[in-house]
Design an enzyme around this catalytic site. Structure first.
Site, short mmCIF file in Angstrom:
data_model
loop_
_atom_site.label_atom_id
_atom_site.label_comp_id
_atom_site.label_asym_id
_atom_site.label_seq_id
_atom_site.Cartn_x
_atom_site.Cartn_y
_atom_site.Cartn_z
N CYS A 135 31.07 -22.44 7.32
CA CYS A 135 31.18 -21.56 6.16
C CYS A 135 29.84 -20.92 5.82
O CYS A 135 28.79 -21.36 6.27
CB CYS A 135 31.77 -22.29 4.96
SG CYS A 135 30.80 -23.64 4.30
N CYS A 136 29.93 -19.83 5.05
CA CYS A 136 28.76 -19.08 4.62
C CYS A 136 28.01 -18.52 5.83
O CYS A 136 28.58 -17.79 6.63
CB CYS A 136 27.88 -19.99 3.75
SG CYS A 136 26.64 -19.11 2.79
N ILE A 137 26.75 -18.88 6.03
CA ILE A 137 25.95 -18.36 7.14
C ILE A 137 26.16 -19.15 8.44
O ILE A 137 25.82 -18.68 9.52
CB ILE A 137 24.44 -18.33 6.76
CG1 ILE A 137 23.59 -17.52 7.75
CG2 ILE A 137 23.90 -19.75 6.60
CD1 ILE A 137 23.89 -16.05 7.80
#
Length: 224
Positions: A135-137
Protein backbone atom coordinates in the site's frame (compact mmCIF):
# COMPACT_ATOMS: atom_id res chain seq x y z
CA UNK A 1 -4.85 -22.29 12.65
CA UNK A 2 -4.96 -18.83 11.04
CA UNK A 3 -2.85 -17.78 8.08
CA UNK A 4 0.68 -16.62 8.96
CA UNK A 5 1.44 -13.31 7.30
CA UNK A 6 4.84 -11.58 7.25
CA UNK A 7 4.60 -7.80 7.71
CA UNK A 8 7.80 -5.98 6.71
CA UNK A 9 8.38 -2.57 8.29
CA UNK A 10 10.83 0.18 7.34
CA UNK A 11 11.20 2.16 10.57
CA UNK A 12 8.74 4.24 12.59
CA UNK A 13 7.28 7.45 11.16
CA UNK A 14 5.97 8.64 7.81
CA UNK A 15 8.98 10.74 6.72
CA UNK A 16 11.78 8.28 7.48
CA UNK A 17 10.12 4.92 8.26
CA UNK A 18 6.85 3.02 8.00
CA UNK A 19 3.66 5.10 8.05
CA UNK A 20 2.37 4.26 11.54
CA UNK A 21 -1.36 4.43 10.76
CA UNK A 22 -0.88 2.14 7.74
CA UNK A 23 1.19 -0.37 9.71
CA UNK A 24 -1.36 -0.32 12.54
CA UNK A 25 -4.27 -0.76 10.09
CA UNK A 26 -2.53 -3.77 8.53
CA UNK A 27 -2.09 -5.39 11.96
CA UNK A 28 -5.67 -4.60 13.05
CA UNK A 29 -7.20 -6.01 9.87
CA UNK A 30 -5.00 -9.13 9.96
CA UNK A 31 -6.27 -9.74 13.50
CA UNK A 32 -9.86 -9.20 12.31
CA UNK A 33 -9.31 -11.80 9.56
CA UNK A 34 -8.00 -14.31 12.11
CA UNK A 35 -4.49 -14.18 10.63
CA UNK A 36 -1.25 -14.23 12.63
CA UNK A 37 1.09 -11.33 11.84
CA UNK A 38 4.84 -11.92 12.03
CA UNK A 39 6.66 -8.62 11.91
CA UNK A 40 10.10 -8.20 10.33
CA UNK A 41 12.45 -5.34 9.50
CA UNK A 42 15.99 -5.10 8.10
CA UNK A 43 18.75 -4.65 10.69
CA UNK A 44 20.30 -1.62 8.95
CA UNK A 45 20.83 2.06 9.62
CA UNK A 46 18.14 4.43 8.34
CA UNK A 47 19.01 6.65 5.37
CA UNK A 48 18.45 9.58 7.73
CA UNK A 49 16.28 10.65 10.67
CA UNK A 50 13.61 13.31 10.12
CA UNK A 51 12.27 15.66 12.81
CA UNK A 52 8.53 15.08 12.26
CA UNK A 53 7.62 18.50 13.71
CA UNK A 54 9.92 20.49 11.42
CA UNK A 55 9.92 18.02 8.51
CA UNK A 56 13.70 18.40 8.35
CA UNK A 57 16.51 15.80 8.58
CA UNK A 58 18.61 15.79 11.76
CA UNK A 59 22.14 14.60 12.53
CA UNK A 60 20.80 11.66 14.55
CA UNK A 61 21.31 8.02 13.49
CA UNK A 62 18.76 5.26 14.04
CA UNK A 63 18.39 1.58 13.18
CA UNK A 64 15.44 0.38 11.06
CA UNK A 65 14.86 -2.81 13.09
CA UNK A 66 15.05 -0.98 16.43
CA UNK A 67 12.64 1.75 15.28
CA UNK A 68 10.21 -0.74 13.69
CA UNK A 69 10.11 -2.59 17.02
CA UNK A 70 8.18 0.41 18.41
CA UNK A 71 5.23 -0.40 16.13
CA UNK A 72 5.57 -4.17 16.71
CA UNK A 73 5.54 -3.64 20.50
CA UNK A 74 8.94 -5.37 20.57
CA UNK A 75 7.68 -8.55 18.89
CA UNK A 76 9.82 -8.34 15.75
CA UNK A 77 12.45 -10.35 13.88
CA UNK A 78 15.42 -9.48 11.69
CA UNK A 79 14.34 -9.65 8.03
CA UNK A 80 17.43 -11.79 7.34
CA UNK A 81 15.77 -14.62 9.29
CA UNK A 82 12.51 -14.68 7.29
CA UNK A 83 11.74 -18.13 5.85
CA UNK A 84 9.01 -18.05 3.20
CA UNK A 85 8.26 -21.76 3.70
CA UNK A 86 6.45 -21.23 7.00
CA UNK A 87 4.49 -18.18 5.87
CA UNK A 88 1.33 -17.77 3.78
CA UNK A 89 1.57 -14.16 2.58
CA UNK A 90 3.56 -10.92 2.74
CA UNK A 91 2.39 -7.34 3.37
CA UNK A 92 4.52 -4.19 3.22
CA UNK A 93 2.91 -0.95 4.49
CA UNK A 94 3.99 2.40 3.03
CA UNK A 95 5.78 5.45 4.39
CA UNK A 96 8.94 7.14 3.09
CA UNK A 97 11.02 4.43 4.79
CA UNK A 98 10.07 2.15 1.89
CA UNK A 99 11.65 4.65 -0.51
CA UNK A 100 14.60 5.43 1.78
CA UNK A 101 15.44 2.32 3.84
CA UNK A 102 14.07 -0.57 1.75
CA UNK A 103 15.11 1.01 -1.55
CA UNK A 104 16.66 4.17 -3.01
CA UNK A 105 13.43 5.26 -4.74
CA UNK A 106 13.38 8.57 -2.81
CA UNK A 107 16.64 9.70 -4.40
CA UNK A 108 16.75 7.73 -7.67
CA UNK A 109 13.15 7.07 -8.69
CA UNK A 110 12.81 4.41 -11.39
CA UNK A 111 16.62 3.94 -11.41
CA UNK A 112 16.53 2.91 -7.75
CA UNK A 113 18.17 -0.10 -6.15
CA UNK A 114 16.10 -2.28 -3.83
CA UNK A 115 17.75 -3.67 -0.72
CA UNK A 116 18.92 -7.22 -1.50
CA UNK A 117 17.13 -8.65 1.56
CA UNK A 118 13.85 -7.00 0.54
CA UNK A 119 14.20 -8.04 -3.10
CA UNK A 120 14.99 -11.64 -2.10
CA UNK A 121 11.91 -11.79 0.13
CA UNK A 122 9.59 -10.37 -2.54
CA UNK A 123 10.96 -12.77 -5.16
CA UNK A 124 10.64 -15.73 -2.77
CA UNK A 125 6.93 -15.07 -2.10
CA UNK A 126 6.31 -14.46 -5.80
CA UNK A 127 8.11 -17.67 -6.82
CA UNK A 128 6.11 -19.62 -4.21
CA UNK A 129 2.89 -18.11 -5.66
CA UNK A 130 2.02 -16.63 -2.28
CA UNK A 131 0.14 -13.30 -2.20
CA UNK A 132 1.84 -9.97 -1.62
CA UNK A 133 -0.05 -6.92 -0.29
CA UNK A 134 1.39 -3.44 -0.84
CA UNK A 135 0.00 0.00 0.00
CA UNK A 136 0.87 3.66 -0.45
CA UNK A 137 4.40 3.93 -1.94
CA UNK A 138 5.36 0.26 -1.42
CA UNK A 139 3.93 -0.89 -4.81
CA UNK A 140 7.01 0.74 -6.38
CA UNK A 141 9.02 -2.24 -5.05
CA UNK A 142 6.92 -4.62 -7.16
CA UNK A 143 7.05 -2.20 -10.11
CA UNK A 144 10.84 -2.44 -10.06
CA UNK A 145 11.06 -6.22 -9.51
CA UNK A 146 8.12 -7.60 -11.52
CA UNK A 147 7.95 -5.88 -14.94
CA UNK A 148 4.51 -6.01 -16.53
CA UNK A 149 2.65 -6.42 -13.24
CA UNK A 150 -0.59 -4.55 -12.50
CA UNK A 151 -0.61 -2.11 -9.58
CA UNK A 152 -2.36 0.91 -8.14
CA UNK A 153 -1.04 3.85 -6.17
CA UNK A 154 -4.38 5.61 -6.65
CA UNK A 155 -4.67 8.00 -9.59
CA UNK A 156 -2.22 9.05 -12.30
CA UNK A 157 -3.32 12.70 -12.62
CA UNK A 158 -1.92 15.08 -10.02
CA UNK A 159 -4.37 17.28 -8.12
CA UNK A 160 -5.04 18.38 -4.54
CA UNK A 161 -6.57 14.98 -3.74
CA UNK A 162 -3.75 13.03 -5.43
CA UNK A 163 -0.53 15.00 -4.72
CA UNK A 164 1.80 12.07 -5.52
CA UNK A 165 0.17 10.96 -8.80
CA UNK A 166 3.46 11.29 -10.71
CA UNK A 167 4.52 8.05 -9.00
CA UNK A 168 1.99 6.22 -11.21
CA UNK A 169 3.60 7.67 -14.34
CA UNK A 170 7.07 6.58 -13.20
CA UNK A 171 5.77 3.08 -12.52
CA UNK A 172 4.36 2.97 -16.06
CA UNK A 173 7.84 3.85 -17.37
CA UNK A 174 9.08 0.68 -15.64
CA UNK A 175 6.66 -1.33 -17.79
CA UNK A 176 3.85 -1.77 -15.24
CA UNK A 177 0.15 -1.36 -15.86
CA UNK A 178 -1.24 1.24 -13.45
CA UNK A 179 -4.93 0.90 -12.59
CA UNK A 180 -6.66 4.03 -11.26
CA UNK A 181 -8.54 3.25 -8.04
CA UNK A 182 -10.21 5.27 -5.30
CA UNK A 183 -8.62 5.23 -1.82
CA UNK A 184 -11.18 2.72 -0.48
CA UNK A 185 -10.55 0.32 -3.39
CA UNK A 186 -7.84 -2.24 -4.14
CA UNK A 187 -6.48 -3.74 -7.32
CA UNK A 188 -5.72 -7.45 -7.55
CA UNK A 189 -3.18 -8.64 -10.12
CA UNK A 190 -4.44 -12.23 -10.25
CA UNK A 191 -1.51 -13.55 -12.29
CA UNK A 192 1.14 -12.20 -9.91
CA UNK A 193 -0.98 -12.43 -6.72
CA UNK A 194 -0.30 -8.74 -5.98
CA UNK A 195 -2.89 -6.73 -4.03
CA UNK A 196 -2.40 -2.95 -3.91
CA UNK A 197 -4.20 0.09 -2.49
CA UNK A 198 -3.28 3.78 -2.39
CA UNK A 199 -3.59 4.62 1.35
CA UNK A 200 -1.90 7.99 2.09
CA UNK A 201 -1.04 8.58 -1.57
CA UNK A 202 -4.54 10.08 -1.40
CA UNK A 203 -5.40 13.21 0.55
CA UNK A 204 -8.41 11.51 2.14
CA UNK A 205 -10.00 11.11 5.59
CA UNK A 206 -8.06 8.61 7.69
CA UNK A 207 -11.04 6.24 8.05
CA UNK A 208 -11.16 5.84 4.24
CA UNK A 209 -7.45 4.98 4.21
CA UNK A 210 -8.07 2.46 7.01
CA UNK A 211 -10.97 0.94 5.02
CA UNK A 212 -8.89 0.62 1.84
CA UNK A 213 -6.13 -1.16 3.73
CA UNK A 214 -8.79 -3.43 5.25
CA UNK A 215 -9.90 -4.48 1.78
CA UNK A 216 -6.28 -5.10 0.75
CA UNK A 217 -5.66 -7.28 3.82
CA UNK A 218 -8.90 -9.22 3.26
CA UNK A 219 -7.91 -9.95 -0.37
CA UNK A 220 -4.40 -11.04 0.66
CA UNK A 221 -5.72 -13.44 3.32
CA UNK A 222 -8.33 -14.88 0.93
CA UNK A 223 -5.62 -15.52 -1.68
CA UNK A 224 -3.30 -17.18 0.87
Amino acid sequence: MGKRVAVVLAGCGVYDGSEIHEASAVLVHLSREGAQAEVYAPNVEQMHVVDHVKGQPTQEKRNVLVESARIARGNIKDLATLDVKGLDALIIPGGFGVAKNLSTWATQGKNCVISKEVEDVLKAFHAAKKPIGLCCISPVLAAKIFPGCELTVGHDTECEKWPYAKTAETMKELGCKHINKHVTETHVDVKNKLVTTSAFMCNAPIHQIHDGIGKMVKEVVSLA
